[in-house]
Design a protein around this motif. Structure first.
Motif, short mmCIF file in Angstrom:
data_model
loop_
_atom_site.label_atom_id
_atom_site.label_comp_id
_atom_site.label_asym_id
_atom_site.label_seq_id
_atom_site.Cartn_x
_atom_site.Cartn_y
_atom_site.Cartn_z
N ASP A 141 0.82 -1.20 0.00
CA ASP A 141 0.00 0.00 0.00
C ASP A 141 0.86 1.26 0.00
O ASP A 141 0.52 2.26 -0.62
CB ASP A 141 -0.90 0.02 1.24
N PHE A 147 -1.84 -2.20 7.03
CA PHE A 147 -1.42 -1.94 5.66
C PHE A 147 0.01 -2.43 5.49
O PHE A 147 0.72 -2.71 6.48
CB PHE A 147 -1.54 -0.45 5.30
N THR A 186 1.90 0.83 -5.46
CA THR A 186 1.54 1.47 -4.20
C THR A 186 0.53 2.59 -4.43
O THR A 186 0.38 3.11 -5.53
CB THR A 186 2.79 2.05 -3.51
N LEU A 221 -5.77 5.76 3.29
CA LEU A 221 -6.06 4.56 2.50
C LEU A 221 -7.55 4.23 2.52
O LEU A 221 -8.13 3.84 1.51
CB LEU A 221 -5.25 3.38 3.03
N ASP A 255 -9.50 -1.53 -5.26
CA ASP A 255 -8.80 -2.08 -4.11
C ASP A 255 -9.64 -3.18 -3.49
O ASP A 255 -10.50 -2.93 -2.66
CB ASP A 255 -8.53 -0.97 -3.07
#
Length: 380
Positions: A161, A209, A238, A332, A343
Motif C-alpha cells: 500500500d 497496511f 503502491t 487509505l 482495491d
C-alpha cells in the motif's frame, strides 16, 4: 536467499496424441467395423500465484519448462491418456509478458490465481469418427495438434500500500523497523539496503497496511548512478509514497530541498504515473535538532515545495510514527471508499482451481500481499 525480481523462461506445452485407425477383429464377428480411439490432450503450462514465494530465483536457473505429450489412441475404442498440466508457482505480484512483443499475458495479483500460459494440443480423432453409411471402413484419422511454445519475461512487482523513498541513510529501514515487524539491516553507511523489504503495519486489531522499503535513490539514478532505477518498479503498485528526508545530515552544507526536488525529478524520468502518485514528506531525525532549528526546517520545506503534507518524526525514537500510521490508514480508507473496485481486500476465501486464459485487457488492480519478507541478507 538472493532476491531475484526478473527472469526469462521458455515454455513448451505438450502435443496432442494421434488418433488411431483400427478395426475390430474378433472370431465370429464379421465386419466388426472401425474402433480406433482418439489421442489424449497434451499438457498445458499454468501459472499459479503463491504468497509463500518471495522471489523468482527458481526461474533464473530453470529456464525451460516442458509439458508431456498426450498418448496416442488405440484400438477397441481406447482413447489415449491426457498429459498432466505443469503448474509454475510464482510470487504474488508477478507480471508475465511475451518476451518479443512485450504484451502482458497475466498479472498475478491474488493468492491462488491461475492463468494458462501455453495451451496443450488437442488429441487427434480416431477412425471411429469417420464412419458413415457410405464409408463403413474408414481409414482416416487425424494427428494431434502441436502445443503452444512461448518465451516469457517474468517481472516481480511487490504488492504494497505504501512505498518508502529517500536518499541513502535517510532512515527508511529504521522507520520500517519502528512501525512493523520487518527487520532490515541498519548501518551508518550508504546503500545498506540492497533489495526491497515488506513490512505489515498493524494500526489496530482490524486495520493494517503493507509498506515497502527499496534501496536508496540518488540524483542521476536514471543514468545508472547508485543502484539506478532497477527497484522503482516495486513502487508502481503502491497508493501512497512516503519521502523521507534526513534533516540532520553529517554535511551541514547539503541542500535538503534541492535533494528532495532531484529525487522528484528522478521519479518523473522513470514513470510519470509514479511521479503523479500522492507523496508525503517525512522530516526525519528531528530529535537531533533544537526547537528553533525544527521550526526553520519545517518552514523551509513548506515555502519551497508548496502545498504538501509534512510530518515531523524520529524513526529512531518513534516520535511521530504512531500519528503518521493513523494518518496513512485514514488516507487509505478514503481512497478505498472513493474507488472500491480498485482495491479488493485480501481474503482467505478459496480461489477457484479452474485456470483462466490470459486476459486481453488487464485492470490496474492492486491487492496487497500480506506476506512480509524478513530476510537476513544485506538490507538497509
Amino acid at each position: 536467499m538472493k532476491f531475484i525480481d526478473e527472469a526469462r523462461i521458455q515454455i513448451h506445452a505438450g502435443k496432442g496424441g494421434d488418433g488411431s485407425a483400427s478395426f475390430r477383429r474378433e472370431k465370429y464377428v464379421p465386419r466388426g467395423g472401425p474402433d480406433g480411439g482418439d489421442g489424449g490432450r497434451g499438457g498445458s503450462i499454468i501459472a499459479v500465484a503463491d504468497r509463500n514465494i518471495n522471489t523468482l530465483v527458481d526461474y533464473r536457473f530453470a529456464r525451460i519448462h516442458r509439458a508431456k505429450n498426450g498418448e496416442p489412441g488405440r484400438g477397441a475404442d481406447c482413447n489415449g491418456r491426457g498429459a498432466s498440466d505443469v503448474m509454475l508457482r510464482m510470487p504474488v505480484g508477478t507480471l508475465i509478458r511475451e518476451a518479443e512483443s512485450g504484451a502482458i499475458m497475466a498479472d498475478l495479483t491474488r493468492h491462488g490465481q491461475q492463468v494458462v500460459l501455453a495451451q496443450g494440443g488437442q488429441g487427434g480423432l480416431g477412425n471411429l469418427h469417420f464412419k458413415s453409411s457410405t464409408n463403413r471402413a474408414p481409414r482416416q484419422f487425424t494427428k494431434g495438434e502441436a502445443g503452444e511454445e512461448k518465451e516469457l519475461q517474468l517481472e516481480l512487482k511487490v504488492l504494497a500500500d505504501i512505498g518508502l523513498l529517500g536518499y541513502p541513510n535517510a532512515g527508511k529501514s529504521t522507520f520500517i523497523r519502528a512501525v512493523s515487524a520487518a527487520r532490515p539491516k541498519v548501518a551508518d553507511y550508504p546503500f545498506t539496503t540492497l533489495q526491497p523489504h515488506l513490512g505489515v503495519v498493524r494500526v489496530d486489531d482490524a486495520r493494517s497496511f503493507v509498506i515497502a522499503d527499496i534501496p536508496g535513490l540518488i540524483e542521476g539514478a536514471s543514468e545508472g548512478a547508485g543502484l539506478g532505477h532497477q527497484f522503482l518498479r516495486h513502487l508502481t503498485r503502491t497508493r501512497l509514497l512516503l519521502h523521507l528526508v534526513d534533516c540532520a545530515p553529517l554535511d551541514e552544507e547539503i541542500d535538503l530541498v534541492g535533494q528532495a526536488r532531484a529525487l522528484s525529478n528522478e521519479l518523473l524520468k522513470y514513470d510519470e504515473t509514479l511521479h503523479a502518485k500522492p507523496r508525503w514528506i517525512l522530516l526525519n531525525k528531528m530529535d537531533m535538532l533544537s526547537e528553533e532549528a525544527r521550526s526553520e526546517v519545517r518552514t523551509l520545506f513548506e515555502q519551497s515545495l508548496g502545498p504538501q503534507r509534512f510530518f515531523e518524526l524520529s524513526a529512531l525514537t518513534g516520535e511521530g510514527c504512531r500519528e503518521l500510521c493513523f494518518a496513512i490508514m485514514e488516507h487509505l480508507q478514503e481512497m478505498r471508499a472513493q474507488n472500491p473496485e480498485a482495491d479488493e481486500p485480501v481474503s482467505d476465501e478459496p480461489v477457484s482451481d479452474e485456470p483462466t486464459s490470459p486476459p486481453s485487457d488487464l485492470g490496474a488492480e492492486s491487492v496487497p500481499d500480506r506476506h512480509a519478507s524478513d530476510s537476513s541478507e544485506s538490507e538497509e
